[in-house]
Design a protein around this motif. Structure first.
Motif: not given
Length: 421
Positions: A217, A220-221, A248, A343, A348-349, A352, A355-356
């Motif tokens: 994470l 990514l962010y 984000f 997960y 990556l998926q 994501e 995160t959602a």
């Protein structure tokens, strides 16, 4: 070369002995020990004097002799007298579960706070286990008969008393230093609270992939200056709570913390010592319990996490469940079922999707609305572009029309510009 050891434990009523001994073996390996044999005994309760029954003590001596082992690691915390009796009867060295975990923590601690917390726990563990002859005295003054037939022993103290006093003084000093560190951490949390940034804490059993999830994470962010946290496939790879800020693309931001992992029967000295470290979890808006779904004992691990959180007073905080290592478990991923995500922290998926899930939970107070801002109030437009998720911007004769999602507090402050909600 790693030390050869035998692990041993009691199968008491209503316990999963296979899970317990597997975990003990993992702890021993994490402490650079080579487990060469395993000994268990089924009893209703531990023997008050020697933990094991007499016959099993003899079995341990035979096994240790045959395998040329000097150290036995036990699956429970033993009383000082039990450890002393076992060592006296066998001439072997015994390490109980608490002593083993304290050794691991001592080797893993890196920050000043973590080192102090481990040292505090070790001192609290050692204090009741000091064994010194009560007749030995330091600075002892002995006088001859003084007519009355009494011997004046003066103000000397036993070595045991001196050692206890020394340890108590160290405990007092460490507690004072930890309190100062805790106050500093509280101030940092208060500053974040003032900024109204939600906080999310990753919690769970040790070695479930919390640090791997956090690093994914952060990549990514995280901001450019955010560093990766240490991760390794072993128990208690890190003891320090790591805190990172995530921003984000839609301008939402949160504080993510990676807490120390739990283990069943975590010594109460460590739970108490690490309470300040776990304060990030206690103050979080959301807990994400990371679970290793590839481990056959993952349900017991989840219960351990729940029990430990209750013990440190972390209750009534919303929690979602992230079942990690689905790639190793051979199950479909990433999948989402309510507040439960399956997960792989390396995909990556999956990152994501988690995160959602997190954003859905912590940004419930966001409002979407359409604003009309006069052209001479460009500072409001700048604020929305920098602090809200702008969906659409149009320029009209009356001003700039912006559709955006933003915090309820900011929406209320800008309500006079709202033309549609």
């Amino acid at each position: 070369m790693n030390e050869k050891i035998i692990i041993a434990g009691l199968e008491l009523p209503d316990m999963n002995i296979d899970y317990a001994m597997d975990e003990l073996k993992s702890l021993a390996v994490a402490n650079n020990m080579d487990v060469v044999d395993q000994v268990t005994q089924k009893l209703d309760r531990p023997n008050a004097a020697t933990y094991f029954g007499k016959g099993k003590v003899d079995d341990l001596i035979q096994a240790a002799t045959a395998l040329e082992v000097d150290t036995i690691v036990l699956n429970d915390e033993l009383s000082p007298s039990q450890l002393g009796n076992l060592e006296k009867e066998t001439n072997l060295h015994f390490v109980d579960r608490t002593g083993l975990i304290l050794e691991i923590f001592a080797n893993r601690a890196h920050s000043r706070e973590a080192k102090l917390q481990v040292e505090l726990a070790k001192l609290q563990y050692q204090l009741p286990r000091l064994r010194t002859s009560s007749t030995q005295r330091l600075d002892q003054q002995t006088a001859g008969n003084t007519g009355g037939g009494f011997t004046n022993r003066g103000s000397g103290e036993t070595k045991l008393e001196l050692n206890r006093r020394t340890i108590r003084n160290k405990i007092t000093h460490i507690n004072k230093e930890l309190k100062e560190m805790s106050t500093s951490s509280d101030i940092q949390r208060q500053q974040r609270d003032k900024k109204d940034i939600p906080s999310v804490a990753l919690v769970g059993y040790t070695n479930t992939g919390k640090s791997t999830t956090m690093n994914g994470l952060v990549r990514l962010y995280g901001r450019n200056d955010e560093k990766q946290v240490f991760e390794k496939d072993m128990l208690f790879a890190t003891l320090d709570t790591s805190v990172r800020k995530l921003v984000f693309p839609d301008q939402k931001e949160l504080i993510l913390s990676d807490t120390v992992g739990f283990v069943s029967k975590l010594p109460h000295q460590l739970v108490k010592a690490f309470r300040s470290t776990l304060a990030e979890a206690a103050k979080a808006d959301l807990l994400v319990q990371v679970v290793d779904i590839s481990d056959p004992h993952y349900r017991e691990m989840m219960q351990t996490t729940e029990d430990t959180l209750n013990e440190i007073g972390v209750t009534d905080i919303p929690m979602v469940y992230a079942f990690n290592k689905a790639d190793l478990a051979g199950v479909a991923y990433p999948t989402l079922d309510g507040n439960q995500l399956t997960y792989s922290a390396k995909q990556l998926q999956s990152l994501e999707m988690i995160t959602a899930l997190i954003k859905k939970q912590v940004f419930k107070n966001y409002v979407e609305a359409k604003f009309l801002i006069p052209f001479d109030e460009g500072q409001v437009v700048d604020f929305l572009n920098g602090n809200a998720d702008v969906k659409e911007t149009n320029y009209t004769e009356l001003g700039t029309e912006i559709t955006a999602e933003l915090k309820e507090r900011d929406y209320n402050r800008l309500s006079r510009y709202v033309v549609q909600k």
